[in-house]
Write a protein that holds these residues in place. Structure first.
Motif, short mmCIF file in Angstrom:
data_model
loop_
_atom_site.label_atom_id
_atom_site.label_comp_id
_atom_site.label_asym_id
_atom_site.label_seq_id
_atom_site.Cartn_x
_atom_site.Cartn_y
_atom_site.Cartn_z
N TYR A 1 0.98 -1.26 0.02
CA TYR A 1 -0.07 0.23 0.05
C TYR A 1 0.73 1.11 -0.25
O TYR A 1 0.67 2.11 -0.67
CB TYR A 1 -1.02 0.07 1.28
N ARG B 1 2.50 1.88 -3.23
CA ARG B 1 1.87 2.01 -4.31
C ARG B 1 2.02 1.10 -5.21
O ARG B 1 2.05 1.31 -6.53
CB ARG B 1 1.82 3.45 -4.73
N TRP C 1 -6.46 1.03 -5.18
CA TRP C 1 -6.04 -0.08 -4.23
C TRP C 1 -7.17 -1.03 -3.96
O TRP C 1 -6.95 -2.48 -3.82
CB TRP C 1 -5.75 0.31 -2.60
N ARG D 1 -4.70 7.92 -2.12
CA ARG D 1 -4.25 7.18 -3.23
C ARG D 1 -3.39 7.85 -4.14
O ARG D 1 -2.74 7.21 -4.95
CB ARG D 1 -5.36 7.14 -4.17
N GLY E 1 -0.60 8.95 -2.89
CA GLY E 1 0.64 9.07 -2.28
C GLY E 1 1.03 10.05 -1.18
O GLY E 1 2.02 9.95 -0.59
#
Length: 238
Positions: free
Chosen positions: A34, A37, A47, A111, A113
């Protein structure tokens, strides 16, 4: 059908420890996937899509007794409630309930980052901070009128003190006096609370007759002198 050969105690312990290590390793790998990424590198938009396509029904299901600990650990690693739900197969409302009331220093990684600071009122979903549904405040508990509560508490205190005083008049008290000394800390604590109470009442500024004020002062002096005599006697015996 052949009997199954049972392992020795050491073999059973070793196998169990390997299972624990393997399970913990799984969650470590999920955190890494996770945070790094990995799902985006493999071309997945989210994800959630990555977890569903790559793992599907093979996702490790959490035993109920371990779920809250694992959920909290994943949240500490930066996963949002939605991300934890996708990775574990636990429903998002259940994840939120497991996290409710706890505070986490770690920010949530979205999402995109980027990291987001999350308060108790918000959660990060796909790099967007959205409000959780507003929960109605619990109804305020109606308190008793203070004078009424004060009167009842004063009566309880008087009754308790009277019961203790009557015990000193019991013909067995002299023989059991030594067995009462363990209660001295509690009794002194009660006296201290009572002294704080009398101070807080601000009797010097009270609207009362001169007779009442003289009686208050005389009683306080009498109590103070009696306690001072006990204190002086204790000091002399040291």
């Amino acid at each position: 059908m052949n009997d199954i050969a049972l392992p020795t105690h050491d073999e059973a312990r070793a196998l169990t420890d390997r299972i624990k290590i393997a399970a913990e390793g799984t969650w470590q790998l999920i955190r890494e996937a996770y945070i790094s990424r990995t799902w985006a590198v493999l071309g997945y938009d989210t994800w959630d899509a990555y977890c569903t396509a790559e793992f599907g029904e093979t996702r490790l299901r959490l035993p109920r007794e371990e779920r809250q600990e694992v959920v909290a650990s994943l949240r500490d690693s930066g996963l949002s409630a939605r991300a934890i739900s996708a990775a574990t197969g636990v429903s998002e409302p259940t994840v939120r309930r497991d996290l409710a009331g706890a505070s986490f220093d770690a920010p949530v990684i979205g999402r995109d980052g980027k990291t987001y600071t999350v308060t108790r009122e918000t959660e990060v979903v796909d790099a967007e901070i959205v409000d959780e549904p507003v929960r109605p405040e619990p109804p305020k508990v109606k308190r008793r009128p203070l004078p009424e509560a004060f009167t009842d508490a004063g009566r309880d205190l008087t009754r308790a003190a009277e019961r203790l005083a009557r015990l000193t008049e019991d013909d067995r008290f002299a023989k059991n006096r030594e067995n009462t000394h363990h209660q001295v800390p509690e009794l002194l604590g009660a006296l201290e609370h009572t002294a704080r109470l009398v101070t807080a009442m601000n009797l010097p500024a009270a609207e009362a007759s001169e007779e009442a004020r003289r009686w208050w002062a005389t009683s306080l002096h009498k109590i103070s002198d009696a306690l001072a005599d006990v204190a002086n006697s204790i000091e002399k015996e040291q």
